[in-house]
Design a protein around this motif. Structure first.
Motif, mmCIF file in Angstrom:
data_model
loop_
_atom_site.group_PDB
_atom_site.id
_atom_site.type_symbol
_atom_site.label_atom_id
_atom_site.label_comp_id
_atom_site.label_asym_id
_atom_site.label_seq_id
_atom_site.Cartn_x
_atom_site.Cartn_y
_atom_site.Cartn_z
ATOM 1 N N ASP A 1 -8.631 -28.421 6.483
ATOM 2 C CA ASP A 1 -9.851 -28.034 7.192
ATOM 3 C C ASP A 1 -10.024 -26.523 7.271
ATOM 4 O OD1 ASP A 1 -10.654 -30.785 8.289
ATOM 5 O OD2 ASP A 1 -8.581 -30.581 9.012
ATOM 6 N N ILE A 2 -8.901 -25.805 7.221
ATOM 7 C CA ILE A 2 -8.923 -24.350 7.405
ATOM 8 C C ILE A 2 -7.981 -23.723 6.385
ATOM 9 C CG2 ILE A 2 -8.415 -22.444 8.992
ATOM 10 C CD1 ILE A 2 -8.620 -24.732 11.245
ATOM 11 N N LEU A 3 -8.485 -22.767 5.632
ATOM 12 C CA LEU A 3 -7.646 -21.981 4.720
ATOM 13 C C LEU A 3 -7.653 -20.540 5.187
ATOM 14 C CD1 LEU A 3 -6.092 -21.335 2.073
ATOM 15 C CD2 LEU A 3 -8.333 -21.090 0.960
ATOM 16 N N VAL A 4 -6.470 -19.990 5.391
ATOM 17 C CA VAL A 4 -6.345 -18.570 5.726
ATOM 18 C C VAL A 4 -5.615 -17.875 4.586
ATOM 19 C CG1 VAL A 4 -5.538 -16.854 7.386
ATOM 20 C CG2 VAL A 4 -6.233 -19.133 8.184
ATOM 21 N N ASN A 5 -6.346 -17.047 3.855
ATOM 22 C CA ASN A 5 -5.763 -16.273 2.752
ATOM 23 C C ASN A 5 -5.152 -14.997 3.324
ATOM 24 O OD1 ASN A 5 -6.124 -17.588 0.163
ATOM 25 N ND2 ASN A 5 -8.335 -17.359 0.469
ATOM 26 N N ASN A 6 -3.856 -15.066 3.585
ATOM 27 C CA ASN A 6 -3.166 -13.941 4.210
ATOM 28 C C ASN A 6 -2.169 -13.248 3.286
ATOM 29 O OD1 ASN A 6 -1.922 -12.433 6.661
ATOM 30 N ND2 ASN A 6 -0.196 -13.554 5.795
ATOM 31 N N ALA A 7 -1.612 -13.954 2.306
ATOM 32 C CA ALA A 7 -0.583 -13.362 1.446
ATOM 33 C C ALA A 7 -1.099 -12.089 0.788
ATOM 34 C CB ALA A 7 -0.157 -14.363 0.379
ATOM 35 N N GLY A 8 -0.267 -11.073 0.767
ATOM 36 C CA GLY A 8 -0.673 -9.809 0.154
ATOM 37 C C GLY A 8 0.518 -9.050 -0.390
ATOM 38 N N PHE A 9 0.210 -8.048 -1.201
ATOM 39 C CA PHE A 9 1.257 -7.211 -1.796
ATOM 40 C C PHE A 9 0.793 -5.767 -1.808
ATOM 41 C CE2 PHE A 9 2.944 -4.936 -5.492
ATOM 42 C CZ PHE A 9 4.313 -5.036 -5.247
ATOM 43 N N MET A 10 1.715 -4.874 -1.470
ATOM 44 C CA MET A 10 1.437 -3.439 -1.529
ATOM 45 C C MET A 10 2.670 -2.720 -2.046
ATOM 46 S SD MET A 10 0.252 -0.907 1.557
ATOM 47 C CE MET A 10 -0.367 0.743 1.234
ATOM 48 N N ASP A 11 2.500 -1.904 -3.064
ATOM 49 C CA ASP A 11 3.600 -1.110 -3.598
ATOM 50 C C ASP A 11 3.875 0.046 -2.643
ATOM 51 O OD1 ASP A 11 5.496 0.136 -5.217
ATOM 52 O OD2 ASP A 11 3.970 1.225 -6.361
ATOM 53 N N VAL A 12 5.051 0.083 -2.062
ATOM 54 C CA VAL A 12 5.395 1.119 -1.086
ATOM 55 C C VAL A 12 6.389 2.122 -1.661
ATOM 56 C CG1 VAL A 12 4.898 -0.340 0.906
ATOM 57 C CG2 VAL A 12 7.199 -0.360 -0.088
ATOM 58 N N SER A 13 6.488 2.164 -2.986
ATOM 59 C CA SER A 13 7.469 3.044 -3.619
ATOM 60 C C SER A 13 7.032 4.501 -3.630
ATOM 61 C CB SER A 13 7.729 2.590 -5.055
ATOM 62 O OG SER A 13 6.559 2.766 -5.857
ATOM 63 N N GLY A 14 5.754 4.753 -3.396
ATOM 64 C CA GLY A 14 5.251 6.124 -3.437
ATOM 65 C C GLY A 14 5.040 6.645 -4.847
ATOM 66 N N THR A 15 4.955 5.754 -5.821
ATOM 67 C CA THR A 15 4.746 6.155 -7.211
ATOM 68 C C THR A 15 3.384 6.812 -7.387
ATOM 69 O OG1 THR A 15 6.080 4.278 -7.946
ATOM 70 C CG2 THR A 15 4.677 5.343 -9.596
ATOM 71 N N PRO A 16 3.307 7.983 -8.027
ATOM 72 C CA PRO A 16 2.016 8.641 -8.254
ATOM 73 C C PRO A 16 1.093 7.779 -9.104
ATOM 74 C CG PRO A 16 3.837 10.150 -8.695
ATOM 75 C CD PRO A 16 4.433 8.789 -8.535
ATOM 76 N N LEU A 17 -0.195 7.987 -8.946
ATOM 77 C CA LEU A 17 -1.199 7.199 -9.652
ATOM 78 C C LEU A 17 -0.924 7.132 -11.144
ATOM 79 C CD1 LEU A 17 -4.005 5.779 -9.836
ATOM 80 C CD2 LEU A 17 -5.007 8.065 -10.042
ATOM 81 N N GLU A 18 -0.662 8.282 -11.765
ATOM 82 C CA GLU A 18 -0.518 8.334 -13.210
ATOM 83 C C GLU A 18 0.754 7.656 -13.716
ATOM 84 O OE1 GLU A 18 0.881 12.276 -11.409
ATOM 85 O OE2 GLU A 18 -0.770 10.849 -11.167
ATOM 86 N N LYS A 19 1.667 7.339 -12.806
ATOM 87 C CA LYS A 19 2.904 6.677 -13.202
ATOM 88 C C LYS A 19 2.959 5.214 -12.740
ATOM 89 C CE LYS A 19 5.707 10.880 -13.447
ATOM 90 N NZ LYS A 19 6.939 11.580 -12.972
#
Length: 248
Positions: free
Chosen positions: A86-104
């Motif tokens: 009856d209810i779907l909660v889309n909560n799963a997520g991912f975030m890269d926390v390594s601090g890698t610069p955009l170009e890398k």
């Protein structure tokens, strides 16, 4: 308190943090609850035990949100065990926390972020839709970063969370004919083990809010419970900020 008695909810990524708080709150309001998790089987089991202590039915299914086969398997398992959703909660997520610069930033991290934060909620919604009861609810957990990026290094994550807004509005149109509402919550900084209120960047993060503190997981869960209730049948396609005034 909303009355969700007799309802079945599926909360993705709910072995800890915001997801676990949502699962527990929906159960407290009367729902039977299934959760998915990628890692932390013991933590997932603890959530199930807490829900069962409330007299509700509960189950945890291991499913990597980056894996389409695992997503469909989890949906099939929930339907097989509970009979409906009856209810779907889309909560799963991912975030890269390594601090890698955009170009890398690697293609692997790029794909992982997009697969979990964008493709997975689409696939969960697509897979659940045939089983979702008329008048059902889909609630997506976005982020305040969908609208404001206050520091460098957040491009990839912010992009995927902005995409969730389009997903929410599109699903709201697609499913409206069956009385199914689709809404999104955009949390600000919430005190979890992944983003603790006493972490190394906590003072800067806290300074971005107007209220001057981190939010609590239960403060997100309470809005999810409201949107899951029968009282919100005329709210759909909405994006509700629960961010302590971060994006004012």
């Amino acid at each position: 308190m909303s009355n969700l008695s007799g309802k079945t909810a599926l909360v993705t990524g709910a072995s800890r943090g915001i997801g676990a708080a949502i699962a527990r709150r929906l159960a407290a309001d009367g729902a039977n609850v299934a959760i998915t998790y990628k890692e932390g089987a013991q933590a997932a089991k603890a959530v199930v035990v807490d829900i069962e202590r409330l007299g509700r039915k509960a189950a945890a299914f291991k499913a990597d949100a980056a894996d389409p086969v695992a997503i469909q398997r989890a949906i099939d398992s929930v339907v097989g065990s509970f009979g409906c959703i009856d209810i779907l909660v889309n909560n799963a997520g991912f975030m890269d926390v390594s601090g890698t610069p955009l170009e890398k930033t690697s293609l692997e991290i790029t794909d992982q972020t997009i697969f979990v934060n964008v493709r997975a909620p689409f696939l969960f919604a697509k897979g659940v839709a045939p089983h979702l009861s008329d008048g059902g609810r889909i609630i997506n957990i976005g982020s305040c970063l969908e609208k404001r990026v206050p520091a460098a290094g957040l491009t990839l994550y912010a992009m995927t969370k902005a995409a969730m807004t389009g997903l929410t509005k599109g699903l709201a149109r697609d499913l409206a004919g069956r009385g199914i509402t689709v809404n999104q919550i955009a949390p600000g900084p919430i005190d979890t083990d992944m983003n603790p209120a006493d972490g190394p960047n906590a003072d800067f993060i806290r300074s971005l809010t107007s209220i001057g503190r981190f939010g609590k997981t239960v403060e997100i869960a309470s809005i999810v419970a409201f949107l899951a209730s029968s009282e919100t049948a005329f709210i759909t396609g909405a994006d509700i900020a629960v961010d302590g005034g971060t994006n004012i």
